[in-house]
Design a protein around this motif. Structure first.
Motif, mmCIF file in Angstrom:
data_model
loop_
_atom_site.group_PDB
_atom_site.id
_atom_site.type_symbol
_atom_site.label_atom_id
_atom_site.label_comp_id
_atom_site.label_asym_id
_atom_site.label_seq_id
_atom_site.Cartn_x
_atom_site.Cartn_y
_atom_site.Cartn_z
ATOM 1 N N UNK A 113 -3.886 18.669 25.315
ATOM 2 C CA UNK A 113 -3.583 18.181 23.959
ATOM 3 C C UNK A 113 -2.428 17.184 24.057
ATOM 4 N N UNK A 114 -2.606 16.011 23.508
ATOM 5 C CA UNK A 114 -1.544 14.995 23.527
ATOM 6 C C UNK A 114 -0.580 15.297 22.381
ATOM 7 N N UNK A 115 0.360 16.196 22.646
ATOM 8 C CA UNK A 115 1.239 16.739 21.612
ATOM 9 C C UNK A 115 2.021 15.634 20.902
ATOM 10 N N UNK A 116 1.893 15.598 19.590
ATOM 11 C CA UNK A 116 2.611 14.655 18.723
ATOM 12 C C UNK A 116 2.194 13.192 18.938
ATOM 13 N N UNK A 117 1.203 12.970 19.828
ATOM 14 C CA UNK A 117 0.753 11.601 20.102
ATOM 15 C C UNK A 117 1.161 11.113 21.487
ATOM 16 N N UNK A 168 -13.708 20.374 40.392
ATOM 17 C CA UNK A 168 -14.964 20.140 39.680
ATOM 18 C C UNK A 168 -14.925 20.662 38.234
ATOM 19 N N UNK A 169 -13.933 20.197 37.481
ATOM 20 C CA UNK A 169 -13.755 20.623 36.089
ATOM 21 C C UNK A 169 -14.020 19.464 35.141
ATOM 22 N N UNK A 170 -14.361 19.800 33.900
ATOM 23 C CA UNK A 170 -14.524 18.781 32.868
ATOM 24 C C UNK A 170 -13.230 18.703 32.061
ATOM 25 N N UNK A 171 -12.802 17.488 31.767
ATOM 26 C CA UNK A 171 -11.627 17.334 30.895
ATOM 27 C C UNK A 171 -12.114 16.959 29.498
ATOM 28 N N UNK A 172 -11.833 17.862 28.540
ATOM 29 C CA UNK A 172 -12.135 17.604 27.136
ATOM 30 C C UNK A 172 -10.789 17.433 26.455
ATOM 31 N N UNK A 173 -10.454 16.199 26.151
ATOM 32 C CA UNK A 173 -9.109 15.920 25.649
ATOM 33 C C UNK A 173 -9.059 16.130 24.137
ATOM 34 N N UNK A 174 -8.102 16.945 23.696
ATOM 35 C CA UNK A 174 -7.849 17.085 22.262
ATOM 36 C C UNK A 174 -6.809 16.023 21.904
#
Ligand SMILES: *Cc1c(COP(=O)(O)O)cnc(C)c1O
Length: 401
Positions: free
Chosen positions: A141-145, A161-167
């Motif tokens: 999570x890109x906290x505060x931006x 071998x992981x997927x990155x799902x960015x919040x």
């Protein structure tokens, strides 16, 4: 004599309450929405693809798929990544509950990794220690931006071998090493809730460069249904369609998309204004020892969704709760981001204990979010600064100055 705080019956710094965030709606936005109301399509119309193209092109991603809200978008991304019962997904405790709930919807177990004490973002070293053969994805999570450390995180993703799902609900318009947030991770989620940088009322989107994810996202948001002939398993007539998995109705309306198309035109302006307000806060608070202002990354550009200050409790005669109440009485809309996710009763019942992420827990005790939104005036900033000085001066330990 120190001025009497409003909480003790003194005159508040402001007469009207200043919220911590709010949308900026212009006449253009209103016209865009009313035009759709007069058109043939209120939903599944042409505005959806136009909006998705505008977002994809802004962030530099191949595809964008819109959803009813950011939470639905994150749920869809977890589905597309193949997250299932028994899988483990790593995220931060310093976030809105959605970042953990979305993998839970798919039946996964959530693993909370502690944050970096300076950036407040997930610490890749802490995350690496928690990777097991069951780990499927990381949801940073890109906290505060403020963008996370994506060099380290994508390194982990490749090695394990992981997927990155960015919040990136806070981070539309932010950049990491000159790359737009939305173009880096396997999938990136943005939210268009009214407190975020731009709004569609409710709304969310996933950006990705992968056609495989794109197709899954599209099908998931419409009940798991497809009409594409090449995908049909059986033959039917011209009316025929097939449902392949248990999807949802997660479609954004054309009203929302039209608002988004209109808002994105002013996104850079909004962010520029936020940066200006942040520089005024930074300047005003740098001489207050009891306050740490937000970290600024040398190789990233924050989109400044939130302005979170950290209080040095050792220099104050009271705790965060009192400071919060005192500022609120001065009519300043303060907030706290975030209650560590596993403190919530739902997660507590799943067995998560206090002490799991000591850095995040200790930060939480001393955080206060100050108002920050593009239509704030210079006088609004003056009021916030005045109120913070008034309250901190009152509670500052004498020997700390
Ligand atoms: C706002 C937000 C979301 C969810 O967005 P909605 O559009 O409200 O569903 C997810 N994660 C974070 C960190 C948020 O701030």
């Amino acid at each position: 004599m120190k001025p009497k705080l409003a909480i003790h019956g003194g005159t508040p710094v402001r007469r009207e309450f200043l919220p911590y965030g709010r949308q900026a709606i212009h006449d253009d936005d209103i016209r865009a929405v009313t035009d759709v109301l007069k058109s043939d399509f209120l939903t599944t119309g042409p505005k959806i693809e136009q909006f998705e193209k505008a977002i994809a092109s802004y962030v530099g991603a191949k595809y964008a798929v819109s959803f009813t809200n950011g939470t639905a978008a994150l749920h869809a991304a977890c589905f597309a990544a193949g997250i299932n019962e028994g899988d483990e997904v790593i995220t931060t405790p310093l976030t809105f509950v959605t970042s953990a709930n979305a993998p839970r919807y798919q039946g996964a177990n959530v693993v909370f990794s502690d944050v970096d004490e300076k950036t407040y973002n997930i610490d890749p070293k802490a995350a690496e220690k928690q990777i097991t053969p069951k780990t499927k994805a990381i949801i940073p999570v890109d906290f505060a931006g403020q963008p996370c450390d994506y060099d380290a995180l994508t390194g982990l993703a490749e090695r394990y071998n992981l997927t990155i799902i960015e919040d990136a609900a806070h981070a539309i318009g932010a950049k990491y090493k000159n790359k737009h947030i939305g173009s880096i991770s396997d999938m990136t989620m943005f939210s268009f809730h009214p407190v975020k940088q731009m709004t569609t009322g409710e709304g969310g989107i996933i950006t990705t460069n992968s056609f495989k994810y794109y197709e899954k996202l599209i099908q998931f948001r419409t009940h798991g249904i497809t009409r594409e002939e090449s995908k049909l398993m059986n033959q039917g007539g011209p009316w025929y369609y097939e449902m392949h998995h248990l999807g949802f109705n997660y479609r954004m309306t054309d009203l929302q998309a039209a608002l988004g198309i209109s808002q994105i035109k002013r996104l850079n302006q909004f962010i520029k204004k936020r940066k200006h307000l942040v520089s005024r806060y930074d300047e005003a608070f740098k001489s207050i020892q009891a306050i740490t202002t937000p970290f600024v990354h040398e190789e990233a550009q924050s989109s400044w969704h939130l302005y979170v200050i950290h209080l040095a409790q050792s220099q104050l005669t009271t705790d965060r709760k009192m400071i919060y109440k005192a500022l609120q009485s001065e009519n300043i809309g303060v907030n706290v981001h975030y209650i560590p996710v596993y403190y919530h009763p739902y997660y507590k019942h799943l067995g998560y204990l206090k002490g799991l992420c000591p850095v995040a827990e200790s930060l939480y005790e001393s955080f206060i979010t100050l108002p920050l939104f593009p239509s704030m005036t210079e006088a609004d900033v003056d009021d916030v600064v005045k109120a913070v000085y008034k309250v901190i001066d009152y509670y500052q330990k004498d020997d700390a100055s």
